[in-house]
Design a protein around this motif. Structure first.
Motif, PDB file in Angstrom:
ATOM      1  N   ILE A 127       0.843  -1.200   0.000  1.00 44.83           N
ATOM      2  CA  ILE A 127       0.000   0.000   0.000  1.00 44.83           C
ATOM      3  C   ILE A 127       0.876   1.246   0.000  1.00 44.83           C
ATOM      4  O   ILE A 127       0.663   2.179  -0.781  1.00 44.83           O
ATOM      5  CB  ILE A 127      -0.948   0.022   1.216  1.00 44.83           C
ATOM      6  N   MET A 128       1.886   1.236   0.861  1.00 41.59           N
ATOM      7  CA  MET A 128       2.708   2.426   1.021  1.00 41.59           C
ATOM      8  C   MET A 128       3.665   2.669  -0.141  1.00 41.59           C
ATOM      9  O   MET A 128       4.326   3.706  -0.188  1.00 41.59           O
ATOM     10  CB  MET A 128       3.424   2.392   2.370  1.00 41.59           C
ATOM     11  N   GLN A 129       3.698   1.767  -1.109  1.00 39.68           N
ATOM     12  CA  GLN A 129       4.419   2.036  -2.350  1.00 39.68           C
ATOM     13  C   GLN A 129       3.697   3.116  -3.159  1.00 39.68           C
ATOM     14  O   GLN A 129       4.283   3.747  -4.028  1.00 39.68           O
ATOM     15  CB  GLN A 129       4.519   0.765  -3.196  1.00 39.68           C
ATOM     16  N   HIS A 130       2.403   3.319  -2.833  1.00 39.17           N
ATOM     17  CA  HIS A 130       1.566   4.243  -3.600  1.00 39.17           C
ATOM     18  C   HIS A 130       0.909   5.328  -2.748  1.00 39.17           C
ATOM     19  O   HIS A 130       0.673   6.423  -3.226  1.00 39.17           O
ATOM     20  CB  HIS A 130       0.457   3.456  -4.313  1.00 39.17           C
ATOM     21  N   MET A 131       0.573   4.994  -1.508  1.00 35.29           N
ATOM     22  CA  MET A 131      -0.256   5.875  -0.702  1.00 35.29           C
ATOM     23  C   MET A 131       0.162   5.762   0.762  1.00 35.29           C
ATOM     24  O   MET A 131       0.432   4.657   1.245  1.00 35.29           O
ATOM     25  CB  MET A 131      -1.722   5.413  -0.878  1.00 35.29           C
ATOM     26  N   LYS A 132       0.188   6.891   1.461  1.00 33.99           N
ATOM     27  CA  LYS A 132       0.526   6.874   2.880  1.00 33.99           C
ATOM     28  C   LYS A 132      -0.630   6.314   3.701  1.00 33.99           C
ATOM     29  O   LYS A 132      -1.797   6.456   3.335  1.00 33.99           O
ATOM     30  CB  LYS A 132       0.865   8.277   3.370  1.00 33.99           C
ATOM     31  N   LEU A 133      -0.289   5.699   4.823  1.00 35.40           N
ATOM     32  CA  LEU A 133      -1.261   5.213   5.802  1.00 35.40           C
ATOM     33  C   LEU A 133      -1.060   5.969   7.107  1.00 35.40           C
ATOM     34  O   LEU A 133       0.057   6.370   7.430  1.00 35.40           O
ATOM     35  CB  LEU A 133      -1.056   3.717   6.073  1.00 35.40           C
ATOM     36  N   THR A 134      -2.137   6.127   7.865  1.00 33.62           N
ATOM     37  CA  THR A 134      -1.994   6.656   9.220  1.00 33.62           C
ATOM     38  C   THR A 134      -1.406   5.545  10.088  1.00 33.62           C
ATOM     39  O   THR A 134      -1.430   4.360   9.707  1.00 33.62           O
ATOM     40  CB  THR A 134      -3.346   7.095   9.804  1.00 33.62           C
ATOM     41  N   ASP A 135      -0.938   5.897  11.257  1.00 31.34           N
ATOM     42  CA  ASP A 135      -0.418   4.883  12.177  1.00 31.34           C
ATOM     43  C   ASP A 135      -1.510   3.857  12.508  1.00 31.34           C
ATOM     44  O   ASP A 135      -1.246   2.653  12.528  1.00 31.34           O
ATOM     45  CB  ASP A 135       0.090   5.525  13.464  1.00 31.34           C
ATOM     46  N   ASP A 136      -2.724   4.327  12.786  1.00 33.63           N
ATOM     47  CA  ASP A 136      -3.821   3.410  13.124  1.00 33.63           C
ATOM     48  C   ASP A 136      -4.123   2.449  11.982  1.00 33.63           C
ATOM     49  O   ASP A 136      -4.343   1.252  12.199  1.00 33.63           O
ATOM     50  CB  ASP A 136      -5.084   4.189  13.489  1.00 33.63           C
ATOM     51  N   GLU A 137      -4.131   2.948  10.761  1.00 30.61           N
ATOM     52  CA  GLU A 137      -4.395   2.098   9.594  1.00 30.61           C
ATOM     53  C   GLU A 137      -3.289   1.060   9.420  1.00 30.61           C
ATOM     54  O   GLU A 137      -3.566  -0.125   9.188  1.00 30.61           O
ATOM     55  CB  GLU A 137      -4.512   2.953   8.326  1.00 30.61           C
ATOM     56  N   ALA A 138      -2.037   1.507   9.532  1.00 30.84           N
ATOM     57  CA  ALA A 138      -0.911   0.588   9.375  1.00 30.84           C
ATOM     58  C   ALA A 138      -0.937  -0.496  10.446  1.00 30.84           C
ATOM     59  O   ALA A 138      -0.717  -1.678  10.155  1.00 30.84           O
ATOM     60  CB  ALA A 138       0.415   1.351   9.412  1.00 30.84           C
ATOM     61  N   LEU A 139      -1.231  -0.112  11.687  1.00 33.31           N
ATOM     62  CA  LEU A 139      -1.310  -1.109  12.766  1.00 33.31           C
ATOM     63  C   LEU A 139      -2.453  -2.085  12.538  1.00 33.31           C
ATOM     64  O   LEU A 139      -2.293  -3.295  12.739  1.00 33.31           O
ATOM     65  CB  LEU A 139      -1.478  -0.414  14.123  1.00 33.31           C
ATOM     66  N   ALA A 140      -3.609  -1.597  12.123  1.00 33.58           N
ATOM     67  CA  ALA A 140      -4.758  -2.479  11.893  1.00 33.58           C
ATOM     68  C   ALA A 140      -4.460  -3.485  10.789  1.00 33.58           C
ATOM     69  O   ALA A 140      -4.733  -4.684  10.931  1.00 33.58           O
ATOM     70  CB  ALA A 140      -5.996  -1.655  11.550  1.00 33.58           C
ATOM     71  N   ILE A 141      -3.887  -3.021   9.691  1.00 31.71           N
ATOM     72  CA  ILE A 141      -3.571  -3.927   8.582  1.00 31.71           C
ATOM     73  C   ILE A 141      -2.460  -4.892   8.990  1.00 31.71           C
ATOM     74  O   ILE A 141      -2.549  -6.098   8.740  1.00 31.71           O
ATOM     75  CB  ILE A 141      -3.193  -3.130   7.321  1.00 31.71           C
ATOM     76  N   ARG A 142      -1.426  -4.369   9.634  1.00 29.20           N
ATOM     77  CA  ARG A 142      -0.312  -5.225  10.064  1.00 29.20           C
ATOM     78  C   ARG A 142      -0.792  -6.360  10.965  1.00 29.20           C
ATOM     79  O   ARG A 142      -0.358  -7.491  10.844  1.00 29.20           O
ATOM     80  CB  ARG A 142       0.736  -4.373  10.790  1.00 29.20           C
ATOM     81  N   TRP A 143      -1.710  -6.065  11.876  1.00 30.41           N
ATOM     82  CA  TRP A 143      -2.119  -7.050  12.880  1.00 30.41           C
ATOM     83  C   TRP A 143      -3.502  -7.642  12.626  1.00 30.41           C
ATOM     84  O   TRP A 143      -4.105  -8.201  13.533  1.00 30.41           O
ATOM     85  CB  TRP A 143      -2.053  -6.420  14.275  1.00 30.41           C
ATOM     86  N   HIS A 144      -4.011  -7.571  11.394  1.00 32.15           N
ATOM     87  CA  HIS A 144      -5.377  -8.049  11.167  1.00 32.15           C
ATOM     88  C   HIS A 144      -5.535  -9.556  11.373  1.00 32.15           C
ATOM     89  O   HIS A 144      -6.643 -10.037  11.572  1.00 32.15           O
ATOM     90  CB  HIS A 144      -5.896  -7.631   9.778  1.00 32.15           C
ATOM     91  N   MET A 145      -4.452 -10.303  11.408  1.00 25.57           N
ATOM     92  CA  MET A 145      -4.538 -11.740  11.670  1.00 25.57           C
ATOM     93  C   MET A 145      -4.657 -12.041  13.161  1.00 25.57           C
ATOM     94  O   MET A 145      -4.908 -13.184  13.548  1.00 25.57           O
ATOM     95  CB  MET A 145      -3.312 -12.458  11.088  1.00 25.57           C
ATOM     96  N   GLY A 146      -4.489 -11.034  13.994  1.00 21.23           N
ATOM     97  CA  GLY A 146      -4.642 -11.226  15.433  1.00 21.23           C
ATOM     98  C   GLY A 146      -3.729 -12.314  15.966  1.00 21.23           C
ATOM     99  O   GLY A 146      -2.556 -12.390  15.626  1.00 21.23           O
ATOM    100  N   ALA A 147      -4.290 -13.181  16.804  1.00 23.81           N
ATOM    101  CA  ALA A 147      -3.506 -14.245  17.441  1.00 23.81           C
ATOM    102  C   ALA A 147      -3.064 -15.324  16.455  1.00 23.81           C
ATOM    103  O   ALA A 147      -2.291 -16.211  16.818  1.00 23.81           O
ATOM    104  CB  ALA A 147      -4.313 -14.873  18.573  1.00 23.81           C
TER     105      ALA A 147
END
Length: 189
Positions: A127-147
Motif C-alpha cells: 500500500i505504502m508504495q503508492h499511498m501513505k497510511l496513518t499509524d492506526d491504519e498501518a497497525l490495523a492492517i499489520r495485525w489483522h490476523m490477530g492471534a
C-alpha cells in the motif's frame, strides 16, 4: 454490479488520499480482482480475494470498535488488508477423492511467494508504495490476523500494544474473522 465494480466504486468514492488513484491503477495491472482469497480455507475460487475484501468492508462498517474512525480509514483497512495476496497464488491441479471415493484431478491453487515479507507487513508495504497510511491504519492492517499471526504465536507483545493504541486493530481483525466464517459456511467448509 459485479464485485470488481462495487470495489472500485467504494474505493473511488471513499478513498481520496494522495496516491489512491495510482494504487487503484496498480491493482488493475495485478491479479487482485481474479485472485482467490486462499488455497482452501475460504474464497478458494477466482475472484475470492475481492469478494472477501468486500465482505470485510461490510462487516467493518457495523463493527462498534470501528466507531470514531472515518469512512476513508475504514475503507482503506477493509479493502486493502489482504493486498499481500496479490500475485501470491497460481492455478494448479490437485488430486481429490470424489463422492465415489475415487481420486480425480480438480483445479486448485498453490502459493507462489514472490516477496516473503509476512502477511500484514507485506500488505502495509505494498500500500505504502503508492499511498501513505496513518499509524492506526498501518497497525490495523499489520495485525489483522490477530492471534493467528506468527509473531504473536512466537511470543511477541506487539499485538497487545497495537490493540491498546487503537481499537481499529481489533475492529479489522474481528471483521476479517466474521467475514471468513460467513464465507466458510456459504462454501460448506
Amino acid at each position: 454490479m459485479t464485485n470488481k465494480e462495487r470495489f472500485k466504486a467504494i474505493f473511488e468514492t471513499q478513498i481520496n488520499r494522495e496516491g489512491a488513484t495510482e494504487l487503484l491503477a496498480w491493482l488493475e495491472t495485478t491479479d487482485f480482482f481474479t485472485a482467490p482469497a486462499s488455497t482452501k480455507h475460504h474464497g478458494a475460487y477466482t475472484g475470492g480475494l475481492v469478494d472477501h475484501s468486500l465482505n470485510v468492508y461490510d462487516r467493518l462498517l457495523i463493527n462498534p470498535y470501528a466507531v470514531g474512525h472515518g469512512q476513508e480509514s475504514r475503507a482503506i483497512v477493509a479493502l486493502l488488508h489482504d493486498l499481500c495476496k496479490v500475485e501470491y497464488y497460481s492455478p494448479t491441479t490437485k488430486r481429490k477423492k470424489n463422492e465415489q471415493g475415487q481420486w480425480e484431478d480438480v483445479p486448485g491453487w498453490e502459493v507462489k511467494e514472490r516477496l516473503p515479507m509476512g502477511h500484514g507487513e507485506k500488505s502495509v508495504y505494498l500500500i505504502m508504495q503508492h499511498m501513505k497510511l496513518t499509524d492506526d491504519e498501518a497497525l490495523a492492517i499489520r495485525w489483522h490476523m490477530g492471534a493467528y499471526d506468527d509473531a504473536f504465536r512466537g511470543g511477541s507483545y506487539a499485538l497487545n500494544n497495537a490493540m491498546k493504541k487503537t481499537p481499529l486493530v481489533l475492529a479489522l481483525h474481528t471483521a476479517d474473522m466474521m467475514a471468513t466464517q460467513d464465507e466458510q459456511r456459504r462454501e460448506g467448509l
